[in-house]
Design a protein around this motif. Structure first.
Motif, short mmCIF file in Angstrom:
data_model
loop_
_atom_site.label_atom_id
_atom_site.label_comp_id
_atom_site.label_asym_id
_atom_site.label_seq_id
_atom_site.Cartn_x
_atom_site.Cartn_y
_atom_site.Cartn_z
N PRO A 38 0.83 -1.21 0.00
CA PRO A 38 0.00 0.00 0.00
C PRO A 38 0.86 1.26 0.00
N LYS A 39 0.36 2.29 -0.68
CA LYS A 39 1.09 3.55 -0.82
C LYS A 39 0.55 4.58 0.16
N LEU A 40 1.44 5.09 1.02
CA LEU A 40 1.08 6.13 1.98
C LEU A 40 1.39 7.50 1.38
N ASP A 41 0.40 8.37 1.40
CA ASP A 41 0.58 9.73 0.89
C ASP A 41 0.38 10.69 2.06
N THR A 42 1.45 10.98 2.76
CA THR A 42 1.39 11.87 3.92
C THR A 42 2.79 12.39 4.20
N PRO A 43 2.92 13.62 4.70
CA PRO A 43 4.26 14.13 5.04
C PRO A 43 4.83 13.40 6.24
N ASP A 44 6.15 13.42 6.34
CA ASP A 44 6.81 12.78 7.48
C ASP A 44 6.76 13.64 8.74
N LEU A 45 6.47 14.93 8.55
CA LEU A 45 6.46 15.86 9.68
C LEU A 45 5.05 16.39 9.90
N LEU A 46 4.60 16.36 11.15
CA LEU A 46 3.27 16.88 11.50
C LEU A 46 3.45 17.98 12.53
N GLU A 47 2.83 19.11 12.26
CA GLU A 47 2.97 20.27 13.15
C GLU A 47 1.81 20.32 14.14
N VAL A 48 2.17 20.57 15.41
CA VAL A 48 1.16 20.71 16.46
C VAL A 48 0.27 21.91 16.13
N GLY A 49 -1.05 21.69 16.31
CA GLY A 49 -2.00 22.75 16.05
C GLY A 49 -2.56 22.75 14.64
N THR A 50 -2.15 21.78 13.82
CA THR A 50 -2.65 21.70 12.46
C THR A 50 -3.54 20.46 12.30
N GLN A 51 -4.30 20.45 11.23
CA GLN A 51 -5.11 19.29 10.85
C GLN A 51 -4.47 18.66 9.62
N GLN A 52 -4.07 17.40 9.75
CA GLN A 52 -3.34 16.74 8.69
C GLN A 52 -4.18 15.64 8.05
N LYS A 53 -4.15 15.58 6.71
CA LYS A 53 -4.86 14.54 5.97
C LYS A 53 -3.91 13.39 5.69
N LEU A 54 -4.29 12.18 6.10
CA LEU A 54 -3.51 10.98 5.85
C LEU A 54 -4.24 10.14 4.80
N PHE A 55 -3.50 9.68 3.80
CA PHE A 55 -4.13 8.96 2.68
C PHE A 55 -3.30 7.72 2.37
N CYS A 56 -3.99 6.61 2.14
CA CYS A 56 -3.32 5.36 1.78
C CYS A 56 -4.15 4.66 0.71
N SER A 57 -3.46 4.03 -0.26
CA SER A 57 -4.19 3.40 -1.36
C SER A 57 -3.38 2.24 -1.91
N LEU A 58 -4.09 1.37 -2.64
CA LEU A 58 -3.46 0.26 -3.35
C LEU A 58 -4.28 -0.02 -4.59
N GLU A 59 -3.59 -0.23 -5.72
CA GLU A 59 -4.25 -0.47 -6.99
C GLU A 59 -3.96 -1.87 -7.51
N ASP A 60 -4.75 -2.26 -8.51
CA ASP A 60 -4.58 -3.53 -9.22
C ASP A 60 -4.70 -4.73 -8.29
N LEU A 61 -5.78 -4.76 -7.50
CA LEU A 61 -6.06 -5.93 -6.69
C LEU A 61 -7.48 -6.41 -7.00
N PHE A 62 -7.73 -7.68 -6.65
CA PHE A 62 -9.01 -8.29 -6.99
C PHE A 62 -9.37 -9.32 -5.92
N PRO A 63 -10.65 -9.38 -5.50
CA PRO A 63 -11.72 -8.40 -5.76
C PRO A 63 -11.59 -7.23 -4.79
N ALA A 64 -11.54 -6.03 -5.33
CA ALA A 64 -11.34 -4.84 -4.49
C ALA A 64 -12.49 -4.65 -3.51
N SER A 65 -13.68 -5.09 -3.89
CA SER A 65 -14.83 -4.90 -3.01
C SER A 65 -14.72 -5.71 -1.73
#
Length: 539
Positions: free
Chosen positions: A224-251
């Motif tokens: 799986p691919k993680l799309d997020t910065p390595d550094l998180l600043e206190v007082g901020t709202q950070q979006k964390l995203f992870c995904s994986l493609e070409d798998l079956f059955p994805a459902s």
């Protein structure tokens, strides 16, 4: 005649000799039928006969229950009952001192009792070989018995159920190998056993096993691919995203994020052949300095995961201050920038260069050029080997008296009478000054910044006066209007000439029109004369 069980005690050597040595006078023994095809437990009548003309003894050697039904001088009719398996009954004779024999072949058939298929694995990976095992109970003869692997109603493979001399017992194990594909997902597999007795005129007999459904899955060669910065600043709202493609059955896949061992509240999306999940994290001071972030994907009995270490940091923007945000010209202003939490001030505009320190300041004498001057402060903080920066800006307001310079208000103006002009005279200052321009001789106002038709009466010297709460300034402006005396006689002559030329033009036009009319009438008269001449009778 009473039924008897034959004694299988006839010496084998005697039988072999009887087969190859004929009786006296070439006497021969025969058996009928030579071949029989019976259901298991069935019966058959066997006739033994001989061509012997001497003292004869005729008998039947078999392992099954036999009854002698009839007999004659050279023959006997037997009934064999409860035949359980393939066998070869033997008719033998004692003709005088010689012996001979003949054998028949009895083939026993039985309908297959049942066929079983081993349960399929819960999940089977695409591209891997799947072994399916079927067990066959009963069914004979094995040479005419086959096992069929079905996917739904489609035949995938067929194998004969050959008799194994080393393992003649039931059940008979049959193995099939299938290369799993995505199309096999949710497919139904079963084993079909067929006994083909159509060559014997009996038909095709079959039995089928329980149906098992197969689930297949496929995973890419990546994690799986993680799309997020390595550094998180206190007082901020950070979006964390992870995904994986070409798998079956994805459902069927499950994907989730864990931060510091705690599962996050997230929103997951399953599309045709990919999955993803998104989580929003409020970064607070309660977090540890470093936290592991895991993205876990579960599909079938497989688990794929990605892990990354996130660094939590607290970095406040530097504090930039001015001793006075609004100051009169000539006064001093202190500019100071301070960094906190281990950060260093790396730049303060206007300050002399130097090494980074937690605080930098300097003092300046405010001038009109400093009005609306932006002061810029930048601080830097090293986090996990990376240098982060934050900036702060402030604007200085300087109060100063009016300015009325040559470039903003020209001292000499030369205009032509009747032209449209715009007097551009701009006074500068903070606060913005007011400006008036009056003629020195009589105090007449000269409109500033307005388009005006120039008249000769506007000629003169004007005093422009700019004033505000911080002072005033004056500047002389010289306006020269250029004009010429009017010559009425010349105008009359020009008008008369133009009138005369107009009359001449009209006369010429009328004359040309009259000439064209006369020419036209003459042409018409000539045409009429010619027409009359043509119509006149010959003399």
């Amino acid at each position: 005649m009473a039924s008897t069980r034959a004694k299988p005690t006839l010496p084998l050597l005697l039988v072999l000799v009887a087969v190859v040595i004929p009786g006296p006078g070439d006497a021969q023994v025969s058996i009928y039928p030579r071949e029989a095809f019976l259901p298991r437990g069935g019966s058959v009548q066997v006739n033994c006969s001989s061509s012997c003309n001497e003292r004869l003894y005729l008998g039947l050697e078999t392992q099954w229950l036999k009854d002698e039904l009839e007999s004659g001088p050279n023959w006997k009719l037997f009934k064999l009952s409860d035949i359980g398996e393939d066998s070869s009954p033997l008719c033998f004779e004692n003709c005088g001192t010689m012996q001979s024999s003949a054998s028949a072949t009895i083939t026993v058939y039985s309908i297959p009792e049942r066929v079983e298929m081993d349960p399929l694995p819960t999940w089977q990976q695409v591209g891997k070989n799947l072994t399916l095992r079927c067990r066959v109970y009963g069914g004979a003869p094995r040479t005419q018995l086959s096992t069929v692997l079905l996917r739904g109603e489609e035949t995938l493979s067929r194998q004969p159920v050959d008799e194994d001399p080393k393992d003649p017992k039931d059940p008979k194990n049959i193995t099939f190998t299938v290369l799993a594909s995505r199309d096999d997902d949710r497919a139904n597999f079963s084993c079909l056993i067929e006994l083909d007795l159509r060559p014997q005129g009996l038909g095709l007999f079959s039995n089928v096993s329980e149906v098992w459904q197969l689930r297949t899955f496929d995973l890419p060669g990546t994690i799986p691919k993680l799309d997020t910065p390595d550094l998180l600043e206190v007082g901020t709202q950070q979006k964390l995203f992870c995904s994986l493609e070409d798998l079956f059955p994805a459902s069927e896949a499950r994907i989730y994020l864990e931060l510091g061992g705690r599962m996050l509240t997230q929103e997951s999306t399953n599309s045709r052949d990919s999955v993803s999940t998104t989580a929003l994290v409020e970064v607070t001071e309660e977090f540890d300095r470093t936290l592991p972030l895991r993205c876990v994907l579960e599909l079938a009995d497989q688990i794929l995961e990605t892990q990354r270490i996130l660094t939590i940091y607290n970095f406040s923007a530097p504090v930039l201050t001015l001793s006075q945000l609004e100051v009169s010209e000539g006064n001093q202003v202190t500019v100071k920038c301070e960094a906190h939490g281990g950060a260093q001030v790396v730049l303060l505009s206007g300050a002399p260069p130097g090494p980074p320190t937690p605080q930098v300041q300097f003092t300046l004498n405010a001038s009109s050029e400093d009005h609306k001057r932006l002061f810029f402060c930048s601080a830097s903080l090293e986090v996990a080997g990376k240098f982060l920066s934050k900036n702060q800006t402030l604007e200085l307001y300087v109060l100063y008296g009016p300015r009325l310079d040559e470039k903003d208000c020209l001292g000499n103006w030369t205009w032509h009478e009747g032209s449209q002009q715009n007097l551009k005279c701009q006074a500068w200052g903070n606060p913005s000054p007011k400006l008036t321009c009056r003629r020195k001789t009589d105090g007449a106002l000269l409109p500033v910044g307005m388009v005006k038709s120039v008249k000769r009466e506007m000629n003169g010297t004007y005093e422009c006066h700019a004033f505000s709460s911080h002072g005033n300034v004056t500047r002389d402006v010289y306006l020269t209007v250029l004009y010429h005396p009017q010559n009425k006689l010349a105008i009359i002559i020009v008008v008369a000439v133009l009138f005369t030329l107009s009359l001449v033009f009209v006369a010429i036009y009328v004359y040309n029109q009259q000439r064209k009319i006369r020419i036209y009438k003459l042409q018409k008269a000539q045409e009429e004369a010619m027409r009359l001449k043509v119509q006149a009778p010959p003399p």
